[in-house]
Design a protein around this motif. Structure first.
Motif, short mmCIF file in Angstrom:
data_model
loop_
_atom_site.label_atom_id
_atom_site.label_comp_id
_atom_site.label_asym_id
_atom_site.label_seq_id
_atom_site.Cartn_x
_atom_site.Cartn_y
_atom_site.Cartn_z
N GLU A 153 16.20 -14.45 -46.80
CA GLU A 153 15.49 -15.16 -45.72
C GLU A 153 15.63 -14.48 -44.37
O GLU A 153 15.68 -15.13 -43.32
N LEU A 154 15.66 -13.14 -44.39
CA LEU A 154 15.66 -12.39 -43.14
C LEU A 154 14.24 -12.04 -42.74
O LEU A 154 13.48 -11.49 -43.56
N SER B 88 10.27 -19.09 -39.71
CA SER B 88 9.11 -19.21 -40.60
C SER B 88 8.90 -17.92 -41.40
O SER B 88 8.57 -17.96 -42.59
N LYS B 89 9.11 -16.77 -40.76
CA LYS B 89 8.99 -15.50 -41.47
C LYS B 89 10.07 -15.38 -42.57
O LYS B 89 9.82 -14.88 -43.66
N GLY B 90 11.27 -15.83 -42.25
CA GLY B 90 12.35 -15.80 -43.22
C GLY B 90 12.04 -16.64 -44.45
O GLY B 90 12.23 -16.19 -45.59
N ARG B 91 11.54 -17.84 -44.23
CA ARG B 91 11.20 -18.73 -45.37
C ARG B 91 10.04 -18.16 -46.17
O ARG B 91 10.03 -18.19 -47.40
N ALA B 92 9.03 -17.63 -45.47
CA ALA B 92 7.86 -17.07 -46.16
C ALA B 92 8.25 -15.85 -46.99
O ALA B 92 7.73 -15.63 -48.09
N GLY B 93 9.19 -15.05 -46.48
CA GLY B 93 9.64 -13.88 -47.22
C GLY B 93 10.34 -14.26 -48.51
O GLY B 93 10.10 -13.66 -49.56
N ARG B 94 11.20 -15.24 -48.44
CA ARG B 94 11.89 -15.72 -49.65
C ARG B 94 10.89 -16.22 -50.69
O ARG B 94 11.00 -15.90 -51.89
N GLN B 95 9.90 -16.97 -50.25
CA GLN B 95 8.89 -17.49 -51.17
C GLN B 95 8.08 -16.36 -51.79
O GLN B 95 7.75 -16.39 -52.98
N ARG B 96 7.77 -15.37 -50.99
CA ARG B 96 7.02 -14.20 -51.49
C ARG B 96 7.79 -13.50 -52.61
O ARG B 96 7.22 -13.14 -53.64
N VAL B 97 9.09 -13.32 -52.42
CA VAL B 97 9.93 -12.66 -53.42
C VAL B 97 9.98 -13.48 -54.70
O VAL B 97 9.86 -12.94 -55.81
#
Length: 389
Positions: free
Chosen positions: A300-301, A346-355
């Protein structure tokens, strides 16, 4: 189906290639596949691993043999130290691969050249898949029968008029989202001796000037240190190279005690290092995939990356693209992100979801096994056709 996963750097080099090999083999083994992981160094760490002796790139012997490059030694694997390592590893690996394996999966381009030569000499009679983790050229890939691309964009870009892509696959690198996850930041910082109250910017990759551009990162963070009113700290984590000592001296001059280097750390420590940070960046301008991106995103970075179509596809909504060819671009990107905490979260959460949706092991491994089956069946069909003729 008996599968071999091979990389000469495993055990003494920490790159995305070695991470891929270790994780792929583990996941195949957990799914009941008969797999062997061929390491290049250190004793085996599990029942499905084998250590293959080789001339490691860091040794004096490898550097000595690489001198033959000046008189055409590159034709025989005596180009530069990494090539010496690869070919010495390949020679020893052939002994193992003649023991009933159906397929071998690799990411080293020079190992692919070695296997291709071995196949011509009938020293290797099984197919291999080259996962294009080193951004090989179209001219190079035309020589390789089975190629795995790590992004759909790369696969499309490589396809020219008349290109035979029947044996091309798209399959991304994968990651264990249970190992790389959000952890308690204060605990991680205490563990890794990072100041608890500082804002931390992290980069991960071979500690070198070329490609990973650690010198650019350090110069940009010097600007951040000067302009930002918040207490700052910077982390560089990665494999040692010939540039490392000079870069550490540069960092000491420009950033003093506000920078920490983690050199050749065990992979088990990497989730804690990611969780020490508030922002992640990778300063390379081109990556075939960039394993560190998905490791950071899984933790989540928020990511700051170069504006590159492949990287933009990988990161998605998990980060912000800037032109890292430009001076002050990264520093401006970091300062802008720090000014908007809501954007960072928001970017951190979106990145985790993308992965989770695109790169998690449950998503990728089933497709990997299907790819192996396709290649093995294709080889058997070609053998039958040849026998009939």
């Amino acid at each position: 189906m008996k599968v071999a996963i091979a990389t000469s750097g495993l055990g003494h080099v920490y790159r995305g290639m070695e991470v891929w090999a270790e994780l792929t083999a583990k996941e195949l083994f957990d799914r009941g596949i008969d797999v062997t992981l061929f390491r290049g160094c250190r004793p085996p760490m599990s029942d499905y691993e084998v250590c293959v002796p080789c001339i490691r790139r860091s040794t004096r012997l490898a550097k000595l043999l690489s001198q033959f490059n000046k008189v055409g030694g590159w034709r025989f694997g005596l180009g530069w130290p990494a090539q010496v390592e690869t070919w010495s590893y390949g020679m020893m690996l052939l002994v193992h691969l003649r023991r009933g394996y159906d397929i071998v999966h690799i990411q080293q381009a020079h190992l692919a050249l070695f296997f291709r030569l071995a196949q011509k000499l009938r020293l290797l009679r099984i197919p291999f898949i080259l996962s294009n983790g080193q951004l090989a050229t179209p001219e190079f890939l035309e020589k390789i029968k089975y190629v795995q691309f790590l992004t759909p964009l790369e696969k499309d870009t490589m396809q020219g008029p008349g290109t035979d892509n029947r044996n091309w696959f798209y399959l991304p690198n994968t990651i264990d989202v249970n190992q790389f996850r959000l952890m308690q930041k204060s605990w991680c910082r205490a563990l890794m001796n990072i100041p608890e109250q500082s804002v931390v910017v992290l980069t991960v990759g071979a500690v070198q000037k070329y490609h990973k551009r650690i010198d650019y990162f350090l110069k940009e963070m010097k600007q951040v240190k000067r302009k930002c009113l918040l207490p700052m700290h910077f982390i560089v984590a990665g494999a040692k190279t010939d540039d490392t000592e000079a870069l550490m001296r540069l960092a000491e001059t420009d950033l003093g005690s506000q920078v920490t280097f983690f050199i050749d750390v065990p992979k088990e420590e990497m989730p804690a290092i990611y969780n020490c940070a508030d922002i992640f960046t990778l300063c390379s301008l081109n990556e075939a995939f960039g394993y560190a991106y998905i490791e950071a995103m899984a933790c989540e970075l928020p990511v700051i990356h170069h504006t590159n179509p492949i990287t933009e596809w990988i990161v998605g909504d998990g980060g912000v693209g800037v032109d890292l060819k430009e001076e002050s671009a990264l520093a401006t990107g970091v300062l802008d992100m720090l000014s908007d905490r809501q954007l960072m979260d928001s970017k951190g959460r979106a990145g985790r979801q993308r992965v989770i949706e695109e790169f998690a092991t449950d998503v990728v491994m089933e497709r990997t096994i299907n790819m192996y089956g396709t290649v093995v069946r294709s080889e058997k069909n070609e053998t039958v056709s040849s026998d009939n003729r």
